[in-house]
Design a protein around this motif. Structure first.
Motif, PDB file in Angstrom:
ATOM      1  N   CYS A 157       7.899  12.696  11.904  1.00  0.00           N
ATOM      2  CA  CYS A 157       7.342  11.839  10.858  1.00  0.00           C
ATOM      3  C   CYS A 157       8.016  10.469  10.873  1.00  0.00           C
ATOM      4  CB  CYS A 157       7.524  12.516   9.496  1.00  0.00           C
ATOM      5  SG  CYS A 157       6.827  11.597   8.121  1.00  0.00           S
ATOM      6  N   TYR A 158       9.338  10.478  10.982  1.00  0.00           N
ATOM      7  CA  TYR A 158      10.097   9.230  10.886  1.00  0.00           C
ATOM      8  C   TYR A 158       9.824   8.299  12.068  1.00  0.00           C
ATOM      9  CZ  TYR A 158      13.813   5.909  10.162  1.00  0.00           C
ATOM     10  OH  TYR A 158      14.507   4.748   9.973  1.00  0.00           O
ATOM     11  N   ILE A 159       9.715   8.837  13.284  1.00  0.00           N
ATOM     12  CA  ILE A 159       9.481   7.961  14.432  1.00  0.00           C
ATOM     13  C   ILE A 159       8.113   7.280  14.311  1.00  0.00           C
ATOM     14  CG2 ILE A 159       8.479   9.592  16.117  1.00  0.00           C
ATOM     15  CD1 ILE A 159      10.433   8.260  18.196  1.00  0.00           C
ATOM     16  N   THR A 160       7.160   7.990  13.701  1.00  0.00           N
ATOM     17  CA  THR A 160       5.850   7.388  13.438  1.00  0.00           C
ATOM     18  C   THR A 160       5.987   6.282  12.396  1.00  0.00           C
ATOM     19  OG1 THR A 160       4.759   9.469  13.957  1.00  0.00           O
ATOM     20  CG2 THR A 160       3.491   7.881  12.691  1.00  0.00           C
ATOM     21  N   ALA A 161       6.711   6.569  11.312  1.00  0.00           N
ATOM     22  CA  ALA A 161       6.931   5.571  10.260  1.00  0.00           C
ATOM     23  C   ALA A 161       7.694   4.365  10.809  1.00  0.00           C
ATOM     24  CB  ALA A 161       7.689   6.198   9.099  1.00  0.00           C
ATOM     25  N   PHE A 162       8.625   4.611  11.726  1.00  0.00           N
ATOM     26  CA  PHE A 162       9.397   3.529  12.335  1.00  0.00           C
ATOM     27  C   PHE A 162       8.466   2.590  13.105  1.00  0.00           C
ATOM     28  CE2 PHE A 162      12.277   1.539  15.358  1.00  0.00           C
ATOM     29  CZ  PHE A 162      13.373   1.238  14.560  1.00  0.00           C
ATOM     30  N   GLY A 163       7.533   3.169  13.865  1.00  0.00           N
ATOM     31  CA  GLY A 163       6.564   2.355  14.594  1.00  0.00           C
ATOM     32  C   GLY A 163       5.670   1.554  13.656  1.00  0.00           C
ATOM     33  N   ILE A 164       5.255   2.158  12.550  1.00  0.00           N
ATOM     34  CA  ILE A 164       4.430   1.458  11.558  1.00  0.00           C
ATOM     35  C   ILE A 164       5.227   0.315  10.937  1.00  0.00           C
ATOM     36  CG2 ILE A 164       3.311   1.679   9.297  1.00  0.00           C
ATOM     37  CD1 ILE A 164       2.616   4.610  10.158  1.00  0.00           C
ATOM     38  N   ALA A 165       6.473   0.591  10.552  1.00  0.00           N
ATOM     39  CA  ALA A 165       7.317  -0.440   9.942  1.00  0.00           C
ATOM     40  C   ALA A 165       7.540  -1.607  10.907  1.00  0.00           C
ATOM     41  CB  ALA A 165       8.651   0.159   9.506  1.00  0.00           C
ATOM     42  N   ALA A 166       7.753  -1.300  12.184  1.00  0.00           N
ATOM     43  CA  ALA A 166       7.935  -2.362  13.178  1.00  0.00           C
ATOM     44  C   ALA A 166       6.679  -3.207  13.299  1.00  0.00           C
ATOM     45  CB  ALA A 166       8.303  -1.756  14.534  1.00  0.00           C
ATOM     46  N   SER A 167       5.515  -2.566  13.325  1.00  0.00           N
ATOM     47  CA  SER A 167       4.277  -3.339  13.451  1.00  0.00           C
ATOM     48  C   SER A 167       4.035  -4.201  12.211  1.00  0.00           C
ATOM     49  CB  SER A 167       3.080  -2.429  13.730  1.00  0.00           C
ATOM     50  OG  SER A 167       2.783  -1.637  12.610  1.00  0.00           O
ATOM     51  N   LEU A 168       4.394  -3.690  11.027  1.00  0.00           N
ATOM     52  CA  LEU A 168       4.253  -4.485   9.803  1.00  0.00           C
ATOM     53  C   LEU A 168       5.174  -5.701   9.825  1.00  0.00           C
ATOM     54  CD1 LEU A 168       4.025  -1.650   7.118  1.00  0.00           C
ATOM     55  CD2 LEU A 168       2.183  -3.181   7.885  1.00  0.00           C
ATOM     56  N   LYS A 169       6.316  -5.566  10.494  1.00  0.00           N
ATOM     57  CA  LYS A 169       7.260  -6.686  10.617  1.00  0.00           C
ATOM     58  C   LYS A 169       6.988  -7.511  11.874  1.00  0.00           C
ATOM     59  CE  LYS A 169      10.967  -4.583   7.954  1.00  0.00           C
ATOM     60  NZ  LYS A 169      11.005  -5.574   6.890  1.00  0.00           N
ATOM     61  N   LYS A 170       5.911  -7.153  12.577  1.00  0.00           N
ATOM     62  CA  LYS A 170       5.493  -7.851  13.795  1.00  0.00           C
ATOM     63  C   LYS A 170       6.581  -7.841  14.879  1.00  0.00           C
ATOM     64  CE  LYS A 170       1.972 -10.525  11.498  1.00  0.00           C
ATOM     65  NZ  LYS A 170       1.306  -9.348  11.072  1.00  0.00           N
ATOM     66  N   VAL A 171       7.248  -6.679  15.009  1.00  0.00           N
ATOM     67  CA  VAL A 171       8.278  -6.486  16.027  1.00  0.00           C
ATOM     68  C   VAL A 171       7.721  -5.538  17.076  1.00  0.00           C
ATOM     69  CG1 VAL A 171      10.579  -5.555  16.498  1.00  0.00           C
ATOM     70  CG2 VAL A 171      10.154  -6.843  14.385  1.00  0.00           C
TER      71      VAL A 171
END
Length: 148
Positions: free
Chosen positions: A65-79
């Protein structure tokens, strides 16, 4: 939140996303699992241990779950994350006095990305991940970031 004085049991996971089906899959003694993530993405997680303990099961579910959320958070921060980023979670069961508690340690490896950026993404991912939200304020969660 009470800190664990004596760790009695631990379960660990190392979670990566396999983006190339031709890659070597898990070594003997590990299990590869394919999960779907919110949004319909199929993520193939490699190298989970067979015959897991309760701590490993919790760590494995949380890390997926967390690795998916990490990818989402990175995309929201445009990283843009490197393909080889990973999340290790260790879940401990332990005692302080006669009371039993859970604790968790996260090691997030994101080669080539500034540590402060990874830390910001990691904290944002905890705000997205349902497992992180479920345990927030209930167990101690430590964070270690590796960028080399």
């Amino acid at each position: 939140m009470t800190k664990i004085d004596k760790v009695l049991f631990s379960g660990t996971t190392h979670t990566t996303i396999n983006r190339d089906p031709r890659l070597q899959r898990g070594d003997h003694g590990v299990l590869d699992i394919k999960l779907s993530a919110p949004g319909g993405d199929d993520l193939e997680l490699i190298a989970a241990l067979p015959h897991p303990t309760a701590e490993q099961l919790f760590a494995g579910a949380w890390s997926a779950c967390y690795i998916t959320a990490f990818g989402i958070a990175a995309s929201l921060k445009k990283v843009t994350l490197p393909a080889d980023y990973s999340v290790d979670i260790q879940v401990d069961v332990g005692q302080t006095g006669a009371a039993w508690f859970l604790g968790a340690q996260f090691t997030i490896r994101v080669p080539g990305v500034e540590k402060a950026v990874v830390e910001a993404i990691a904290h944002a991912a905890h705000q997205i991940c349902p497992y992180s939200k479920a345990v927030h304020g209930n167990i101690e969660v430590a964070l270690n970031v590796v960028t080399a």
